[in-house]
Design a protein around this motif. Structure first.
Motif, mmCIF file in Angstrom:
data_model
loop_
_atom_site.group_PDB
_atom_site.id
_atom_site.type_symbol
_atom_site.label_atom_id
_atom_site.label_comp_id
_atom_site.label_asym_id
_atom_site.label_seq_id
_atom_site.Cartn_x
_atom_site.Cartn_y
_atom_site.Cartn_z
ATOM 1 N N GLU A 85 5.585 1.252 -9.768
ATOM 2 C CA GLU A 85 4.816 2.261 -10.501
ATOM 3 C C GLU A 85 5.525 2.746 -11.760
ATOM 4 N N PRO A 100 -7.520 0.189 -3.212
ATOM 5 C CA PRO A 100 -7.000 1.306 -4.025
ATOM 6 C C PRO A 100 -5.620 1.024 -4.609
ATOM 7 N N GLY A 101 -4.744 0.347 -3.838
ATOM 8 C CA GLY A 101 -3.408 0.033 -4.344
ATOM 9 C C GLY A 101 -3.468 -0.909 -5.521
ATOM 10 N N HIS A 138 3.747 1.091 -16.476
ATOM 11 C CA HIS A 138 3.244 1.644 -17.740
ATOM 12 C C HIS A 138 3.970 1.067 -18.954
ATOM 13 N N ASN A 194 -4.599 0.093 -13.207
ATOM 14 C CA ASN A 194 -4.766 1.259 -14.090
ATOM 15 C C ASN A 194 -3.458 1.662 -14.751
ATOM 16 N N LEU A 195 -2.334 1.438 -14.065
ATOM 17 C CA LEU A 195 -1.038 1.829 -14.618
ATOM 18 C C LEU A 195 -0.584 0.903 -15.740
ATOM 19 N N ARG A 247 -6.070 -1.388 -7.539
ATOM 20 C CA ARG A 247 -6.694 -0.697 -8.678
ATOM 21 C C ARG A 247 -5.717 0.256 -9.345
ATOM 22 N N GLU A 248 -4.893 0.911 -8.537
ATOM 23 C CA GLU A 248 -3.890 1.814 -9.105
ATOM 24 C C GLU A 248 -2.923 1.054 -10.008
ATOM 25 N N LEU A 249 -2.472 -0.114 -9.533
ATOM 26 C CA LEU A 249 -1.553 -0.909 -10.346
ATOM 27 C C LEU A 249 -2.218 -1.350 -11.639
ATOM 28 N N ASP A 281 0.833 -1.192 0.000
ATOM 29 C CA ASP A 281 0.000 0.000 0.000
ATOM 30 C C ASP A 281 0.875 1.252 0.000
#
Length: 256
Positions: free
Chosen positions: A190, A214-215, A194, A221-222, A217-219, A137
């Motif tokens: 992070e 959230p962590g 991409h 999305n990246l 989902r962030e990954l 996280d």
């Protein structure tokens, strides 16, 4: 007593020397020619035995390989702690050594970080990737904070997870593993996410205090071509705690 005997029924242990280190790994006993290779990469301080419940559920569809990272399991301890980029290069050198070109990847926890960086740095070597219980996280960036979250997760894990983790941690070098973890937390994923071109599935357990929603989902999305699956009541130790659900999600994605 660990769950290693379950794994020995479907894989055989082998060794290879890479960069002067003896690397132990397991390979499916009787792979079929049409099966694509699937490499399983364990988490910090664990070993390939962490996949004792998961690997047998994957052998019908894939040629299973499972590595013991340096200093873990039966692999030789390196002279110093390796960072994630060094482990990535070591895995590629090991794959070259055993004659495996392109693979599917499934990495758990620290193994998930390795998978992301390997897929970003060596896109030609990766078919598809499954990233399980990764990354830590962002709200707990320090090693001791992440350690507290891992400790809270231990209260929810079933007996087989605690038993295997205890056995593996005692066999590894704790000082080296702590240094490796601090390096992994500083490195993160992070900046590499991409650049991952391979189709990727991010998997998280809904009860995981180490990797929050959230962590995850962030990954997801990246990573450009990725999806997210959350396993209900799954903890951080998904490969041993929820092997049926994890195997089903992985096979559905990798075979699609």
């Amino acid at each position: 007593m660990t769950d290693d005997s379950k794994l020995r029924r479907v894989v055989v242990r082998k060794t290879a020397t890479v960069g002067g280190l003896r690397i132990s790994y397991r390979e499916e006993r009787d792979p079929r020619p049409e099966q694509e290779p699937l490499l399983l990469i364990h988490g910090l301080g664990m070993s390939s035995a962490a996949f004792a419940e998961l690997a047998p559920r994957l052998t019908e569809d894939f040629h299973i390989l499972a590595i013991d990272l340096p200093g873990c399991g039966h692999s030789q301890t390196p002279p110093r702690a390796y960072g994630v980029p060094e482990m990535v290069d070591g895995i590629i050198a090991w794959l070259d050594q055993i004659g495996v070109d392109r693979v599917n990847l499934l990495g758990h926890s620290l193994g998930g970080q390795i998978v992301v960086r390997l897929a970003a740095r060596y896109p030609e070597r990766v078919r598809k990737a499954v990233v399980v219980s990764c990354p830590p996280d962002p709200a707990a960036p320090r090693a001791w904070q992440a350690a507290l979250r891992l400790a809270s997760d231990a209260l929810m894990e079933p007996t087989q997870v605690i038993r295997q983790a205890t056995f593996d941690y005692l066999r590894s070098t704790p000082r080296l593993m702590w240094q490796t973890w601090k390096k992994a937390l500083r490195t993160g994923v992070e900046d590499a996410a991409h650049s991952v071109n391979a189709p990727t599935l991010v998997v998280r357990g809904t009860w995981d205090p180490v990797v929050t929603g959230p962590g995850a989902r962030e990954l997801s999305n990246l990573i450009p071509n990725s999806g997210l699956v959350e396993i209900e009541r799954g903890t951080h130790g998904l490969p041993l705690q929820s092997p049926e659900k994890l195997a089903a999600a992985a096979v559905k994605f990798l075979k699609s």
